[in-house]
Write an enzyme that holds these catalytic residues in place. Structure first.
Site, short mmCIF file in Angstrom:
data_model
loop_
_atom_site.label_atom_id
_atom_site.label_comp_id
_atom_site.label_asym_id
_atom_site.label_seq_id
_atom_site.Cartn_x
_atom_site.Cartn_y
_atom_site.Cartn_z
N GLU A 84 37.66 -14.20 69.93
CA GLU A 84 36.31 -14.60 70.33
C GLU A 84 35.72 -15.59 69.34
O GLU A 84 36.02 -15.54 68.15
CB GLU A 84 35.40 -13.37 70.40
CG GLU A 84 35.76 -12.45 71.54
CD GLU A 84 34.93 -11.18 71.58
OE1 GLU A 84 34.73 -10.66 72.68
OE2 GLU A 84 34.48 -10.71 70.53
N CYS A 329 26.87 -9.83 64.10
CA CYS A 329 27.76 -9.59 62.97
C CYS A 329 28.42 -8.21 63.04
O CYS A 329 27.76 -7.20 63.23
CB CYS A 329 26.97 -9.69 61.69
SG CYS A 329 28.00 -9.59 60.24
#
Ligand code: SF4
Length: 338
Positions: A84, A329
């Protein structure tokens, strides 16, 4: 086959290579047919022997606020391997691409969805750069450009050092993507030996350290890398970077409720960073599905930040982007269903 080898084998003059670089990296072509400055016969030969696309986008997710776009890619030569990359469009017109340098990650940080996948494969430099080119093509449709690149996606750049260095060389090459090194940030969990090599071989971009704990004991609990890479030795290596570049280092600190978000942790962090050229990025924990950890209350985040403020340590509390599409994150983990 590499384009350089192809042109050599076809006895082409040197300027053909620059024509290719300009078309591929700046005009963002995806097909040799678009390289109209080359003779048709050469374009056809090249198309037969070289693939310009080593990654295939298979799923795109856009956050509700439209500011974050996460793309799932498969590798052309190993389609079952997925990775990704994320584009973040900031309010101040910065467009940051967060690239992956691996599929999965062997470092096994406890708070990280990628770490929980285990290690699958290293990406090569072209595959890292292609993530950037993909978003550059998307942004070009609205006359926008990528302004920043962060190596903060899947994987640990220091464990895939050659590909990391080669991709940075392509991104900053004046004939290729021509990005300023100061627009590139490499984030590492602190693997000392390759980090030292990276610094000594002249890395000029920005450095971010995934710190996440202010003492050795707690760091070892949440980041297995800490055992063989103790904090005093890690800081000696970071000091080398500061000496060589005079640049401030970013310290990433994911705040996890009742794990590392207490006042005493903030005080320990102050002791670690007080005399350093440092900036702390406080990141309230983003839930990962198989973890029971929680995000701290707002007031705990601000109390932690206040301690840094009183000690004159620069910090920001990261605005979490893309949480609704698991692009924030620590949340990247490939799944076609996610
Ligand atoms: S935080 Fe970074 S180094 Fe740690 S497991 Fe996740 S991707 Fe790997």
């Amino acid at each position: 086959m590499q384009i350089e080898t192809f042109l050599e084998e076809h006895n082409q003059p040197k300027y053909r290579l620059n024509q290719f670089y300009q078309a591929y990296y700046q005009k963002l072509i995806t097909d040799f047919d678009q390289l109209t400055v080359w003779p048709k016969s050469l374009r056809d030969q090249a198309a037969k022997q070289i693939s310009l696309l080593s990654l295939k986008p298979i799923k795109t997710q856009v956050s509700k606020d439209q500011d974050t776009i996460k793309v799932l890619f498969s590798r052309q030569h190993a389609p079952e391997q997925l990775l990704e990359a994320v584009l973040m469009k900031h309010q101040d017109n910065r467009n940051t691409v967060c690239v992956s340098c691996m599929i999965g990650c062997p470092m096994n940080c406890a708070f990280c969805a990628t770490g929980n996948m285990g290690f699958i494969a290293n990406l090569n430099a072209d595959e890292i750069v292609e993530q950037v080119l993909f978003f550059a093509r998307e942004l070009a449709k609205t006359q926008q450009k990528i302004t920043n690149i962060v190596f903060m996606g899947m994987g640990e750049p220091m464990i895939n050092l050659t590909a990391t260095q080669e991709s940075i060389a392509i991104l900053t090459d004046k004939n290729k993507l021509a990005m300023s090194p100061s627009r590139i940030t490499v984030s590492t969990c602190g693997v000392i030996t390759p980090l030292k090599k990276f610094i000594m071989e002249g890395y000029k971009g920005r450095l971010a350290i995934s710190l996440h704990a202010p003492n050795q004991e707690l760091r070892e609990k949440i980041m297995p890398v800490a055992k063989a890479n103790p904090l005093p030795k890690l800081f000696k290596t970071i000091d080398l970077y500061t000496k060589k570049t005079n640049k401030r280092v970013s310290y990433e600190y994911i705040l996890i409720k009742e794990v590392n978000d207490q006042i005493e942790h903030a005080q320990q962090l102050v002791l670690l960073l007080k005399y350093k050229l440092a900036h702390v990025n406080l990141i309230p924990y983003n839930p990962v599905s198989n973890q029971s950890w929680q995000r701290p209350e707002r007031k705990a985040v601000y109390a932690f930040a206040q301690i840094l403020k009183e000690a004159n340590i620069a910090y920001t509390i990261r605005v979490t982007m893309g949480q609704d599409i698991a692009a924030a994150c620590g949340q990247l983990a490939t799944s076609k269903q996610s």
